[in-house]
Design an enzyme around this catalytic site. Structure first.
Site, PDB file in Angstrom:
ATOM      1  N   ASP A  14     -44.086  15.764  -4.211  1.00 16.93           N
ATOM      2  CA  ASP A  14     -43.074  15.508  -5.236  1.00 16.93           C
ATOM      3  C   ASP A  14     -42.484  16.860  -5.631  1.00 16.93           C
ATOM      4  OD1 ASP A  14     -42.909  12.881  -7.538  1.00 16.93           O
ATOM      5  OD2 ASP A  14     -41.781  14.745  -7.831  1.00 16.93           O
ATOM      6  N   LYS A  56     -31.487   8.454  -7.810  1.00 14.13           N
ATOM      7  CA  LYS A  56     -31.222   7.015  -8.001  1.00 14.13           C
ATOM      8  C   LYS A  56     -30.241   6.670  -9.116  1.00 14.13           C
ATOM      9  CE  LYS A  56     -34.628   6.070 -11.430  1.00 14.13           C
ATOM     10  NZ  LYS A  56     -35.266   5.023 -12.163  1.00 14.13           N
ATOM     11  N   SER A 107     -32.864  -1.194  -1.955  1.00 23.34           N
ATOM     12  CA  SER A 107     -32.416  -1.767  -3.229  1.00 23.34           C
ATOM     13  C   SER A 107     -31.547  -2.988  -2.990  1.00 23.34           C
ATOM     14  CB  SER A 107     -31.601  -0.708  -3.969  1.00 23.34           C
ATOM     15  OG  SER A 107     -30.886  -1.283  -5.035  1.00 23.34           O
ATOM     16  N   TYR A 118     -24.750   6.387  -4.117  1.00 22.44           N
ATOM     17  CA  TYR A 118     -26.169   6.002  -4.173  1.00 22.44           C
ATOM     18  C   TYR A 118     -26.412   4.759  -3.319  1.00 22.44           C
ATOM     19  CZ  TYR A 118     -30.101   3.266  -5.833  1.00 22.44           C
ATOM     20  OH  TYR A 118     -31.222   2.467  -5.877  1.00 22.44           O
ATOM     21  N   LYS A 135     -28.555   4.002   0.491  1.00 24.58           N
ATOM     22  CA  LYS A 135     -29.567   2.980   0.801  1.00 24.58           C
ATOM     23  C   LYS A 135     -29.161   2.210   2.057  1.00 24.58           C
ATOM     24  CE  LYS A 135     -32.378   3.987  -2.496  1.00 24.58           C
ATOM     25  NZ  LYS A 135     -33.592   4.749  -2.154  1.00 24.58           N
ATOM     26  N   ASN A 161     -34.745  -5.453 -10.117  1.00 32.10           N
ATOM     27  CA  ASN A 161     -34.795  -4.496 -11.236  1.00 32.10           C
ATOM     28  C   ASN A 161     -36.218  -4.266 -11.753  1.00 32.10           C
ATOM     29  OD1 ASN A 161     -31.998  -5.447 -11.020  1.00 32.10           O
ATOM     30  ND2 ASN A 161     -31.655  -4.220 -12.845  1.00 32.10           N
ATOM     31  N   PHE A 214     -23.427  -4.402 -22.261  1.00 32.54           N
ATOM     32  CA  PHE A 214     -22.182  -4.177 -21.534  1.00 32.54           C
ATOM     33  C   PHE A 214     -21.547  -5.492 -21.071  1.00 32.54           C
ATOM     34  CE2 PHE A 214     -24.369   0.012 -20.358  1.00 32.54           C
ATOM     35  CZ  PHE A 214     -23.779   0.694 -21.405  1.00 32.54           C
ATOM     36  N   ARG A 223     -19.402  -2.569 -18.173  1.00 34.84           N
ATOM     37  CA  ARG A 223     -19.645  -1.271 -17.543  1.00 34.84           C
ATOM     38  C   ARG A 223     -19.054  -1.317 -16.133  1.00 34.84           C
ATOM     39  NH1 ARG A 223     -25.848   0.769 -16.758  1.00 34.84           N
ATOM     40  NH2 ARG A 223     -25.880  -0.939 -15.258  1.00 34.84           N
ATOM     41  N   GLY A 253     -18.439  -1.226 -12.352  1.00 37.13           N
ATOM     42  CA  GLY A 253     -19.361  -1.257 -11.207  1.00 37.13           C
ATOM     43  C   GLY A 253     -20.452  -2.302 -11.316  1.00 37.13           C
ATOM     44  N   ASP A 254     -20.651  -2.914 -12.507  1.00 36.94           N
ATOM     45  CA  ASP A 254     -21.703  -3.924 -12.637  1.00 36.94           C
ATOM     46  C   ASP A 254     -21.334  -5.204 -11.894  1.00 36.94           C
ATOM     47  OD1 ASP A 254     -23.743  -2.745 -14.062  1.00 36.94           O
ATOM     48  OD2 ASP A 254     -22.963  -3.307 -16.026  1.00 36.94           O
TER      49      ASP A 254
HETATM   50  C1  UD1 Z   1     -28.622  -0.328 -10.898  1.00 33.53           C
HETATM   51  C2  UD1 Z   1     -28.340  -0.550  -9.443  1.00 33.53           C
HETATM   52  C3  UD1 Z   1     -29.628  -0.591  -8.669  1.00 33.53           C
HETATM   53  C4  UD1 Z   1     -30.350   0.692  -8.862  1.00 33.53           C
HETATM   54  C5  UD1 Z   1     -30.630   0.892 -10.311  1.00 33.53           C
HETATM   55  C6  UD1 Z   1     -31.254   2.253 -10.430  1.00 33.53           C
HETATM   56  C7  UD1 Z   1     -26.442  -1.867  -8.797  1.00 33.53           C
HETATM   57  C8  UD1 Z   1     -25.843  -3.221  -8.736  1.00 33.53           C
HETATM   58  N1  UD1 Z   1     -27.658  -1.809  -9.294  1.00 33.53           N
HETATM   59  O1  UD1 Z   1     -29.230  -1.508 -11.385  1.00 33.53           O
HETATM   60  O2  UD1 Z   1     -29.386  -0.743  -7.307  1.00 33.53           O
HETATM   61  O3  UD1 Z   1     -31.536   0.679  -8.120  1.00 33.53           O
HETATM   62  O4  UD1 Z   1     -29.401   0.829 -11.062  1.00 33.53           O
HETATM   63  O5  UD1 Z   1     -31.160   2.803 -11.651  1.00 33.53           O
HETATM   64  O6  UD1 Z   1     -25.867  -0.884  -8.423  1.00 33.53           O
HETATM   65  N2  UD1 Z   1     -27.149  -2.872 -19.517  1.00 33.53           N
HETATM   66  C9  UD1 Z   1     -26.669  -2.963 -20.818  1.00 33.53           C
HETATM   67  N3  UD1 Z   1     -26.850  -1.899 -21.636  1.00 33.53           N
HETATM   68  C10 UD1 Z   1     -27.456  -0.741 -21.256  1.00 33.53           C
HETATM   69  C11 UD1 Z   1     -27.961  -0.657 -19.919  1.00 33.53           C
HETATM   70  C12 UD1 Z   1     -27.781  -1.738 -19.079  1.00 33.53           C
HETATM   71  O7  UD1 Z   1     -26.099  -3.979 -21.213  1.00 33.53           O
HETATM   72  O8  UD1 Z   1     -27.569   0.198 -22.049  1.00 33.53           O
HETATM   73  C13 UD1 Z   1     -26.979  -4.019 -18.626  1.00 33.53           C
HETATM   74  C14 UD1 Z   1     -26.160  -3.715 -17.379  1.00 33.53           C
HETATM   75  O9  UD1 Z   1     -24.793  -3.905 -17.627  1.00 33.53           O
HETATM   76  C15 UD1 Z   1     -26.739  -4.717 -16.403  1.00 33.53           C
HETATM   77  C16 UD1 Z   1     -28.209  -4.864 -16.824  1.00 33.53           C
HETATM   78  O10 UD1 Z   1     -28.265  -4.382 -18.159  1.00 33.53           O
HETATM   79  O11 UD1 Z   1     -26.122  -5.957 -16.550  1.00 33.53           O
HETATM   80  C17 UD1 Z   1     -29.153  -4.057 -15.965  1.00 33.53           C
HETATM   81  O12 UD1 Z   1     -28.660  -2.738 -15.881  1.00 33.53           O
HETATM   82  P1  UD1 Z   1     -29.512  -1.544 -15.255  1.00 33.53           P
HETATM   83  O13 UD1 Z   1     -30.879  -1.538 -15.840  1.00 33.53           O
HETATM   84  O14 UD1 Z   1     -28.705  -0.298 -15.359  1.00 33.53           O
HETATM   85  O15 UD1 Z   1     -29.708  -1.943 -13.729  1.00 33.53           O
HETATM   86  P2  UD1 Z   1     -28.625  -2.317 -12.620  1.00 33.53           P
HETATM   87  O16 UD1 Z   1     -27.285  -1.819 -12.947  1.00 33.53           O
HETATM   88  O17 UD1 Z   1     -28.794  -3.758 -12.344  1.00 33.53           O
END
Ligand code: UD1
Length: 339
Positions: A32, A86, A126, A151, A155, A180, A219, A296, A298-299
């Site tokens: 690491d 990541k 992922s 990113y 993958k 997740n 978001f 957000r 890209g979601d």
């Molecule tokens: C993203 C990537 C995933 C990656 C991971 C690593 C995509 C689709 N997914 O996961 O491949 O391995 O990050 O970090 O690219 N949310 C909120 N408020 C916040 C944070 C998140 O509402 O403060 C929501 C997001 O909009 C989403 C959900 O929570 O709908 C999960 O978000 P997050 O934990 O960031 O994971 P992903 O975006 O799914």
């Protein structure tokens, strides 16, 4: 005892996997560079497992160091490769960092596999490779969509590198497509340690509950889902860690059906952001300060795994509940904040 190299073994998923490897009778060796982890984690893993662990601190981008490591460690029988960057947003700002860190390191490791006769290789992929899926739940045969971030692209390219290498060498590899990961070890000795402001939902929730952040932004609540917020498949990190051991054992025992295989690692259940927020409040009894804000960029709207292939072919199933995962994440947050 089989020696298994775990790159990024002090990171979030890596550290939990090292514990499970030891529980299953393997001897992990960790590399690491501590770029997103700390040496404390090593001591904490040793405390949980009551074992001394070989640890080497260096950066896998330095090819000579990689070669030297394998020259000095001739008895490695498998590799679980976690070491990678990541953060989706950071990868958009600094693509070359991501292409170098995530791809060069993989190539160097695979070259060493070839040079040293190492045949078993587990890779951290992922669900991001699926992009916005055409249908749900997502099976492994769903098409891989054009990546929306460097990113995600690393993958996809990594999976192609593995597939092509497995086709012409004695390498056997399994790419595990994580949904997740959330939660922490039951001892609260190890867990997720985001540097700076967390990008991921659950660390943001626990930091808000702990008073480190003022308010959680949800978001978007205007998506085409039941409550309007996005849907994801949240899997307990300990379940995820155990899947790595099962996958490794499959390769060691030559139970793989082809030299390159892909498995989804999820629970098969989709939960919305608001459901996670409510589950957190209910299981911990802590009221969360949150507000709904804009989407957000890209979601994707909704992703969750079809777990049939992992359940039946790999013989692994996620066993822990969302509530258990959230409670463990909260216990971990409270411990590191000394609450
Ligand atoms: C993203 C990537 C995933 C990656 C991971 C690593 C995509 C689709 N997914 O996961 O491949 O391995 O990050 O970090 O690219 N949310 C909120 N408020 C916040 C944070 C998140 O509402 O403060 C929501 C997001 O909009 C989403 C959900 O929570 O709908 C999960 O978000 P997050 O934990 O960031 O994971 P992903 O975006 O799914």
């Amino acid at each position: 005892m089989k020696k298994i190299l775990v790159t990024g073994g002090l990171g979030y998923i890596g550290s939990h996997t090292v514990v499970e490897l030891i529980n299953a009778g393997f001897e992990p060796v960790i590399i690491d560079n501590l770029s997103n982890s700390s040496l404390d984690v090593l001591q904490r893993i040793e405390k949980i497992t009551d074992k001394r662990i070989q640890f080497e601190k260096f950066d896998l981008r330095v090819k000579n160091d990689v070669t030297d490591f394998f020259r000095e460690n001739k008895d490695i029988e498998g590799i679980i490769h976690f070491a990678a960057s990541k953060a989706v947003e950071e990868s958009v700002r600094n693509p070359l960092l991501y292409y170098e860190n995530n791809l060069h390191t993989l190539i160097y490791l695979l070259q060493e596999c070839q040079n040293n006769g190492i045949e078993n290789f587990i890779f951290s992929s992922s669900c991001t490779v699926y992009g916005e899926p055409d249908s749900l739940p997502i099976t492994e045969s769903a098409s891989v969509k054009e990546a929306t971030s460097p990113y995600g692209n690393t993958k996809q390219i990594s999976e192609e590198i593995l597939r092509d290498t497995c086709a012409v060498t004695s390498l056997k590899s399994i790419a595990l497509r994580y949904f997740n990961p959330i939660g922490a070890h039951e001892t609260a000795e190890i867990g997720e340690l985001p540097i700076g402001v967390p990008q991921n939902l659950v660390p943001f929730i626990t930091q808000t509950a702990a008073g480190v952040r003022d308010i959680l932004s949800v978001f978007g609540a205007d998506y085409d889902t039941d409550d309007g917020s996005c849907i994801r498949d949240y899997i307990h990190v300990v379940d995820l860690a155990k899947a790595h051991v099962v996958a490794l054992q499959r390769l060691v025992d030559n139970k793989n059906v082809s030299n390159y295989e892909v498995f989804n690692l999820g629970t098969g259940r989709g939960s919305s952001v608001l459901e996670v927020v409510n589950a957190f409040q209910q299981t911990t009894g802590v009221k969360l300060n949150y507000k709904i804000v804009g989407r957000r960029p890209g979601d994707v709207v909704a992703v969750y795994a079809d777990t049939q292939k992992a359940n039946e072919e790999l013989g692994w199933k996620a066993e822990r509940s969302m509530e258990e995962a959230l409670l463990s994440a909260w216990k971990w947050e409270k411990k590191i904040r000394e609450l």
